[in-house]
Scaffold this active site. Structure first.
Site, PDB file in Angstrom:
ATOM      1  N   LYS A   1       0.970  -1.011   0.015  1.00 23.40           N
ATOM      2  CA  LYS A   1      -0.205  -0.238  -0.043  1.00 23.40           C
ATOM      3  C   LYS A   1       0.789   1.204  -0.112  1.00 23.40           C
ATOM      4  CE  LYS A   1      -1.652   1.788   3.805  1.00 23.40           C
ATOM      5  NZ  LYS A   1      -2.262   2.180   4.998  1.00 23.40           N
TER       6      LYS A   1
ATOM      7  N   GLY B   1      -5.051   7.529   5.231  1.00 25.64           N
ATOM      8  CA  GLY B   1      -4.055   8.591   5.759  1.00 25.64           C
ATOM      9  C   GLY B   1      -3.139   9.150   4.596  1.00 25.64           C
TER      10      GLY B   1
ATOM     11  N   ARG C   1      -7.769  11.882  12.758  1.00 27.39           N
ATOM     12  CA  ARG C   1      -6.170  11.735  12.552  1.00 27.39           C
ATOM     13  C   ARG C   1      -5.662  12.992  12.064  1.00 27.39           C
ATOM     14  NH1 ARG C   1      -5.778   6.613   8.605  1.00 27.39           N
ATOM     15  NH2 ARG C   1      -3.836   6.509   9.295  1.00 27.39           N
TER      16      ARG C   1
ATOM     17  N   GLN D   1       4.385  10.571   7.459  1.00 26.54           N
ATOM     18  CA  GLN D   1       3.599  10.977   6.210  1.00 26.54           C
ATOM     19  C   GLN D   1       3.418  12.479   6.028  1.00 26.54           C
ATOM     20  OE1 GLN D   1      -0.334   9.075   6.409  1.00 26.54           O
ATOM     21  NE2 GLN D   1       0.605   7.074   5.890  1.00 26.54           N
TER      22      GLN D   1
ATOM     23  N   SER E   1       8.922   5.753  12.159  1.00 30.64           N
ATOM     24  CA  SER E   1       9.024   4.853  10.811  1.00 30.64           C
ATOM     25  C   SER E   1       9.993   5.487   9.886  1.00 30.64           C
ATOM     26  CB  SER E   1       7.717   4.706  10.252  1.00 30.64           C
ATOM     27  OG  SER E   1       7.678   3.566   9.133  1.00 30.64           O
TER      28      SER E   1
ATOM     29  N   GLU F   1       3.174  -0.240  12.384  1.00 31.60           N
ATOM     30  CA  GLU F   1       2.153  -0.772  11.805  1.00 31.60           C
ATOM     31  C   GLU F   1       2.103  -2.422  12.033  1.00 31.60           C
ATOM     32  OE1 GLU F   1       3.731  -1.083   7.256  1.00 31.60           O
ATOM     33  OE2 GLU F   1       3.292   0.807   8.048  1.00 31.60           O
TER      34      GLU F   1
ATOM     35  N   ARG G   1      -5.691  -3.928  10.346  1.00 29.06           N
ATOM     36  CA  ARG G   1      -4.812  -4.482  11.098  1.00 29.06           C
ATOM     37  C   ARG G   1      -5.193  -5.082  12.412  1.00 29.06           C
ATOM     38  NH1 ARG G   1      -1.109  -4.776   7.065  1.00 29.06           N
ATOM     39  NH2 ARG G   1      -0.166  -2.460   6.512  1.00 29.06           N
TER      40      ARG G   1
END
Length: 426
Positions: free
Chosen positions: A28, A98, A126, A174, A201, A315, A387
């Site tokens: 993704k 997101g 978010r 992000q 991340s 994640e 998830r």
């Protein structure tokens, strides 16, 4: 799907050690980055074997609304670059994606029309405010009534000046990736200096830089400062890797059942954070062997309790937490406070649902403390989080009677997950 009602799925229990081979869909994270860069390229880009899921379709829908197009060619997608025309208002549907909410607002500034961004109720919770502030400083005109969250409107003026900006990306990497991906299309490129805490991340940042290079950009990094010059992008053909984070429940299945599961097509080199599964499994006492055709995970029959800092690979937390419920002793997951701002508050959800089935799971300041205990069946609520469906499936391998609420939410990243899971079990 089987289950007590149409809205639940009875997670199947393994009858013994597994011996299976699985293929997971495209990443993704890579798919949606590649779609954005393709839309900013000089010519059409054939994206090979991208993920076909709700998030990916929301991204291609957003690009179409902004003046591009995405056409299916069998397993591949041909993306044509943005050619924004007209001045009439348009809307971009975010769903709960997101990447779409964060990667596409800058693209709206390249056209000359008002673009409304909104989606599911969950996306309004978010975090996105630091990104919107940075985009405004770079020349984007944004109306959000002070919310710093969807719904908001970008008023396009036919281009974005770009330049230098400070960004707090501690809530999500992000935010940084959004600026870097759009940077080549800014008049002056973009220079981003990170302030605040470190972004979670780091692998996703490396992924963004790698894709920029693959599309012809020349990103530079010096400590907390990133620079992407204005560039004409081009990459006529791009192949997407399998999603290694989506492979996590299948890898965990080998550990939970004591069997062997082969994940086909695992890349020898990758920027995906899911690749960390290989070292994680070894730390938990399992075997993971990579060759030129894939990764074979073999369970050893015993899972070691551990202290795991998952800051860079947050994640993976839901599946790892489920796996650790079967460990030989207590475990602690740390470094993942940012998961409270994901599809749901993942830490609260995991503590609640795992504890409801008998495990001793409590929230900490930045993670979870897990004390294994005998587990029982029951309804596992998934909070519209893909998830969590995967985590529940792992539990069900050894716990009869796990009823997974709203399994269709896994369509965010793997619409065929429950079928693939059943096939793995034979």
């Amino acid at each position: 799907m089987s289950g007590n009602t149409a809205s639940t799925w009875s997670a199947p229990t393994a009858s013994g050690p597994l011996d299976a081979s699985v293929r997971v869909p495209g990443s993704k994270s890579i798919t949606n980055r590649a779609f954005v860069l393709a839309a900013l390229s000089d010519g059409p880009v054939l994206v090979r074997k991208p993920l076909d899921s709700r998030d990916a379709r929301l991204m291609t829908g957003a690009l179409s609304a902004l003046g591009g197009s995405a056409e299916a060619r069998g397993e591949d997608v041909l993306v044509r670059p943005l050619a924004p025309e007209g001045t009439e208002p348009v809307s971009v549907a975010l769903g709960n994606a997101g990447t779409v909410a964060r990667f596409t607002p800058a693209l709206a500034g390249l056209g000359s029309r008002p673009v409304l961004f909104d989606g599911d109720e969950a996306i309004r919770r978010r975090p996105v405010a630091p990104l919107l502030r940075a985009l405004a400083e770079l020349g984007l005109d944004i109306e959000d009534e002070g919310r710093g969250a969807p719904p908001f409107t970008v008023l396009g003026h036919g281009g974005i000046a770009g330049g230098k900006v400070e960004l707090d990306s501690s809530a999500s990497s992000q935010f940084l990736s959004a600026l870097l991906l759009a940077g080549p299309s800014f008049t002056s490129g973009v220079t981003v200096r990170l302030v605040g805490g470190a972004p979670p991340s780091e692998p996703h940042i490396a992924m963004t830089l790698d894709l920029l290079r693959r599309f012809g950009a020349a990103p530079e990094r010096s400590g907390k400062e990133f620079h992407v010059p204005a560039t004409r992008l081009s990459c006529p053909d791009y192949a997407v890797e399998p999603d290694l984070s989506t492979a996590a429940p299948f890898a965990a299945a080998a550990a939970v059942t004591g069997g062997s599961v082969r994940i086909e097509g695992w890349p020898e080199r990758t920027t995906q954070p899911g690749d960390w599964l290989r070292s994680l499994l070894a730390e938990l006492g399992q075997r993971a062997e990579l060759d030129d055709t894939g990764l074979t995970v073999t369970g050893t029959g015993e899972i070691s309790g551990a202290r795991l800092d998952l800051h860079e690979v947050g994640e993976l937390t839901p599946v790892v937490a489920a796996l650790l419920c079967f460990a030989d002793g207590p475990s602690v997951i740390s470094g993942v406070a940012h998961l409270r701002g994901h599809e749901t508050d993942r830490l609260a959800a995991l503590a609640t649902e795992l504890s409801a089935l008998g495990a001793g799971v409590t929230e900490t300041e930045d993670g979870l403390a897990i004390t294994p205990a005998p587990l029982r069946g029951g309804v596992f609520h998934t909070y519209e989080d893909h998830r969590l469906v995967m985590a529940a499936a792992v539990l069900g391998l050894r716990v009869p009677g796990v009823e997974v609420e709203n399994p269709a939410t896994v369509g965010k990243t793997f619409p065929g997950f429950t079928r693939a899971w059943q096939a793995m079990l034979g």
